[in-house]
Design an enzyme around this catalytic site. Structure first.
Site, mmCIF file in Angstrom:
data_model
loop_
_atom_site.group_PDB
_atom_site.id
_atom_site.type_symbol
_atom_site.label_atom_id
_atom_site.label_comp_id
_atom_site.label_asym_id
_atom_site.label_seq_id
_atom_site.Cartn_x
_atom_site.Cartn_y
_atom_site.Cartn_z
ATOM 1 N N SER A 827 0.797 -1.224 0.000
ATOM 2 C CA SER A 827 0.000 0.000 0.000
ATOM 3 C C SER A 827 0.831 1.276 0.000
ATOM 4 C CB SER A 827 -0.945 0.010 1.208
ATOM 5 O OG SER A 827 -0.221 -0.105 2.404
ATOM 6 N N LYS A 870 -6.792 3.278 8.649
ATOM 7 C CA LYS A 870 -5.780 4.222 8.182
ATOM 8 C C LYS A 870 -6.280 5.661 8.258
ATOM 9 C CE LYS A 870 -3.413 1.048 4.997
ATOM 10 N NZ LYS A 870 -3.165 0.721 3.588
#
Length: 937
Positions: A827, A870
């Protein structure tokens, strides 16, 4: 069967005492007295041979032959010569074993070894001899103080190759175990009758030996030594070299003695327990003796009650009036409303129970089985009267007990709604059935009256009754059947999976039962044991049904991922297949009950931490709901609503005595815990509560309660919990080229944060150095990002010509801070690419901008996971703008409202698109060549 005959050898002969026969596998004592000098001479010779042949002088290595004395009633090959030999003692007792000749010895004997010599201190001693194998005496030599002989031995075959022998062997085992049981029972009931008895320990050892014996010949010899038989019968068994004949003979002897003992027990028990008249001392004083009570078909007295149990054993009239046990059991079975199959089995077992004597072991086994059938809830259910407020009440119950978990709540409310609709349909159908039954009842009554009055029956009425019956059957078939779903809650420890199932039971108004499957290694724990085993019992499922007493409870199958796999005890996970299959569990069969049980009304909720250890067929039977863990915001709500009040109450405090603010709880979550669930959070809150309890108790005991401050601040936490265990990353205030803020979700679940990507260059030869404990996937993301930047360096304005290598005279170093924390995942691809462009172009990235996404060699940005965690971490760290992959647009919809309000979320699908948002004022030479829509054809 073929028998191995060994060559002839010469060994010492030991004539056995009168009426004594030694068989192979049996140990026997032979007394040595002054009348048996031959045994002393034989023993001396054995010691001399042992000293010369073996270094340690062991006498059990020197074989001897033990030969019984001959009987005039039996021939040399074991055939009876006289059937009724009453005078046999007169013909055999005059033979002296010490002076026996070949004519006095029986032709067959046993090769034996001397296993020990026991002295008595009086000059007499005893030999312990153990039979090894059968022998045939060919010649007897009598030139020494003891006899010697040439003998040939016969060994039994090692394998059973005859089906008939196999069948005889099984019969011998069965009769032998029955014989041991009867001996033990007779020792309990007939202690004064002279019948031989066994102690419980010896009975168990004999039973174990019989069950484990693999050789039919050895078992036949062993039982022939135990069973009661004449001297001639034992000699006959000694001559039976053929194993099949020997086993058949021993079976005949066993069967005879078992019958004799049974008859002896029956007669002795009746005479020992029958009283000719009630012993009333007062009546005896006055000469008034009551006549004996006679039962049909019996003599004086009542030795047994009709269904077992001794009468007259110190009892009185009140005890005689007690309700009969079997009648009580029958009433309980009738009240249990068994299924048709179970009722059929129960009736058969009740009939058998009435014929079994209560002292027999099978009586208790059958009675326990029937009691189990009576305790299972076959048709008893909790009444789910679902009203108009059911859904609202259940929704409120679930919301009060649990914060978040929207998917689970949604699924359970769907189940309740389906139940509600099914019940409404059933109520409507039931009312129609009732109305139709009334109409048919009136019509059938009128047709009966017409028939009674001999008037012609109206054909229309008859047809109407027939059509009404068909319509009634059609209505009954429209009844909706409830098949409860089987849910699997998967998630890390501490997220509330177990407590959620209890809330479901409360919301439904049903009974709740928890079955812990962790560590279950035996299939019988799920499906029960067969009734033939000792201490057999039903499995966990049937035991749970017995405990709750209803057929539609909520069963929690806890830790289903920790059920054992296939082993010597079966496969418990495979046994769960029938339990958890909605298409099969209406017909679940427990090995103990052995009658189909309907489990379709049970609402099964299974929990697991991981799907990796659950077999695929078992996983396919369940509806999986994943609980990923709580975010920081959810943990704060849970702590304020549930954990803080609970821990204050547990630690003896009131809410007015300690004030937990949201800031304090957030600090505990961020700096002292990093987990998916809330167990550690609850422990930390408990530690703080205990610390405040100490302060409050000190102030109260000192007489100055006003010195106690109930307000809890963030600065107080270090005093109670120590230094911070985890440190949060905070967004930078200033920016410089080569540094980009990425996003990370911790593998423990529930928490997310920002992660800085730092890139520096130096003179070199194009090498790339990676530090920060990066995983393989993260290293590959750096390589992909560098390849894309090198391929598009001219278009980005980083080189003067398309053929120039931007890494020609430089090397770069990529680092992610917190080097001790492992990092992995794709990511950070977009962050790596933007960091490299920032370093090479000298343009800084805004410090309040963070980004996440995987990058491909074509520059496409693809979806990643952990978006919720996140972004919550990014908001907490002070980030204002976040770049997300366009494919993660669906994940952004599930974000809490405060995250949506606090962050500007930008979705990008290509690296060029991301560059425009990062540096909107930049002029990129080939920007117009990048198409806004990329074809995937």
């Amino acid at each position: 069967m073929a028998h191995m005959r060994a060559p002839t050898v010469t060994i010492p002969l030991l004539p056995l005492p009168k009426q004594t026969v030694l068989l192979p596998g049996v140990v026997q004592r032979v007394a040595v007295s002054s009348t048996r000098p031959d045994i002393a001479s034989l023993l001396a010779a054995v010691y001399a041979k042992a000293a010369s042949k073996t270094p340690n002088g062991r006498i059990d290595t020197i074989p001897i032959a033990c030969v019984p004395l001959a009987s005039p009633l039996i021939g040399p090959e074991g055939h009876l010569l006289i059937e009724n030999g009453d005078d046999r003692t007169e013909t055999t007792d005059d033979v002296d074993p010490a002076k026996a000749t070949k004519a006095d010895l029986f032709p067959y004997g046993v090769a034996a070894k001397i296993t020990g010599v026991e002295g008595r201190g009086t000059g007499e001693f005893t030999l312990l001899v153990e039979g090894v194998t059968r022998i045939h005496v060919e010649t007897v030599i009598s030139d020494k103080a003891y006899l010697e002989g040439k003998v040939s031995s016969y060994a039994d075959p090692a394998l059973i190759t005859d089906a008939a022998l196999e069948e005889l062997f099984m019969s011998l085992k069965l009769l032998s175990r029955q014989f041991v049981t009867i001996l033990r029972l007779s020792s309990l009931l007939l202690q004064s009758s002279g019948t031989p008895g066994l102690s419980p320990l010896l009975a168990r050892r004999l039973d174990f030996y019989i069950a484990k014996q693999k050789y039919p010949g050895a078992l036949a010899d062993f039982m022939a030594n135990i069973v009661e038989s004449s001297y001639e019968e034992k000699l006959e068994i000694l001559t039976l070299i053929d194993v099949k004949e020997r086993v058949a003979k021993v079976i005949e002897l066993l069967d005879r003695q078992i019958t004799n003992i049974k008859n002896s027990m029956r007669v002795t028990t009746i005479t020992a327990t029958t009283l000719p008249f009630p012993m009333d001392p007062d009546a005896a004083k006055h000469g008034k003796i009551k006549p004996p009570v006679k039962a049909p078909g019996q003599g004086a007295g009542m030795p047994f009650s009709p269904q077992g149990g001794f009468m007259g054993r110190g009892g009185n009239a009140d005890e005689d009036q007690e309700p009969n046990e079997i009648e009580e059991l029958q009433k309980r079975l009738d009240a249990a409303r068994l299924s048709p199959e179970a009722a059929k089995v129960a009736n058969r077992e009740i009939k058998r129970l009435k014929k079994i004597h209560p002292a027999q072991a099978e009586y208790a086994v059958t009675r326990t089985y029937l009691e189990t059938l009576a305790e299972i809830p076959w048709t008893t259910t909790t009444d789910d009267r679902l009203g108009p407020d059911t859904l609202n009440r259940a929704r409120k119950q679930l919301d009060d007990d649990h914060y978040g978990l929207d998917k689970v709540k949604k699924r359970l409310l769907e189940y309740l709604a389906v139940l509600r609709l099914k019940q409404a349909i059933n109520d409507d159908v039931e009312s129609q059935i009732k109305q139709l039954e009334q109409e048919l009842g009136v019509a059938s009554e009128s047709s009966k009256e017409d028939a009674a009055q001999s008037s012609p029956i109206d054909l229309g009425v008859h047809e109407k009754v027939k059509a009404g019956g068909a319509k009634l059957e059609a209505l009954k078939s429209r009844r909706m059947v409830d098949k409860s779903p089987i849910l699997l809650l998967v998630g890390p420890p501490g997220v509330g999976k177990t407590s959620l199932a209890r809330s479901v039971a409360t919301a439904l108004g049903r009974k709740f039962h928890r079955i812990s499957l962790g560590g279950v290694r035996d299939e019988a724990e799920i499906r029960g044991h067969r009734r033939t085993y000792v201490a057999a019992m039903p499995g966990l499922i049937v035991q749970g049904l017995k405990k709750v007493g209803v057929a539609n409870p909520v069963f929690l199958l806890d830790e289903i991922d920790k059920v054992g796999g296939s082993s010597i005890h079966g496969d418990p996970s495979a046994a769960m297949l029938e339990v958890l299959d909605p298409e099969q569990n209406h017909n679940f069969t427990d090995h103990y009950v052995n009658v189909p049980i309907d489990l379709s009304k049970v609402l099964f909720i299974a929990t697991a931490n991981s799907l990796d250890t659950i077999p695929a067929p078992l996983l396919d039977r369940m509806e999986t709901i994943y609980i990923p863990g709580y975010t920081t915001l959810e943990k704060r709500h849970i702590a304020m609503q549930h954990l803080v009040p609970k821990q204050l109450r547990v630690n003896g405090l009131d809410e007015s005595q300690v004030s937990f603010t949201p800031e304090v709880v957030s600090k505990i979550i961020e700096s002292y815990t990093r987990e998916a669930g809330v167990r550690n959070l609850e422990r930390e809150i408990s530690s703080v509560a205990r610390g405040k309890a100490v302060e409050f108790a000190d102030a109260k005991d000192s007489g100055h309660p006003e010195n106690y401050n109930p307000q809890l601040t963030v600065d107080d936490l270090e005093k109670f919990l120590g230094i911070e265990k985890f440190e949060e990353e905070i967004a930078e205030k200033t920016s410089r080229p080569g540094i980009v803020t990425g996003l990370v979700a911790y593998s423990s679940g529930g928490n997310g944060s920002i992660l800085f990507i730092e890139v520096a260059d130096m003179p070199g030869n194009g090498s790339v150095q990676l530090t920060g404990k990066l995983g393989d996937v993260l290293k590959e993301s750096v390589e992909v990002a560098l390849t894309w930047v090198k391929a598009h360096a001219y278009e980005l304005g980083l080189t003067q010509s398309p053929s120039e290598n931007i890494m020609k005279d430089r090397s770069i170093h990529v680092h992610c801070p917190s080097g001790a924390v492992p990092k992995d995942g794709p990511s950070s691809g977009i962050s790596q690419a933007i960091a490299l462009i920032s370093l090479f172009s000298g343009k800084a990235v805004p410090p309040t901008m963070a980004m996440t996404g995987e990058i491909s060699l074509r520059g496409r940005i693809t979806a990643v996971g952990g978006i919720k965690e996140k972004l919550i971490g990014a908001l907490r760290a002070g980030v204002k703008t976040v770049l997300l992959p366009a494919q993660n647009r669906k994940d952004a919809k599930d974000l809490p409202q405060e995250v949506k309000d606090g962050l500007e979320i930008i979705h990008v699908s290509h690296i060029w698109e991301a560059i425009r948002y990062v540096w909107p004022d930049g002029q990129w030479p080939s920007e117009h060549d990048y198409p806004s829509i990329e074809s995937r054809l």
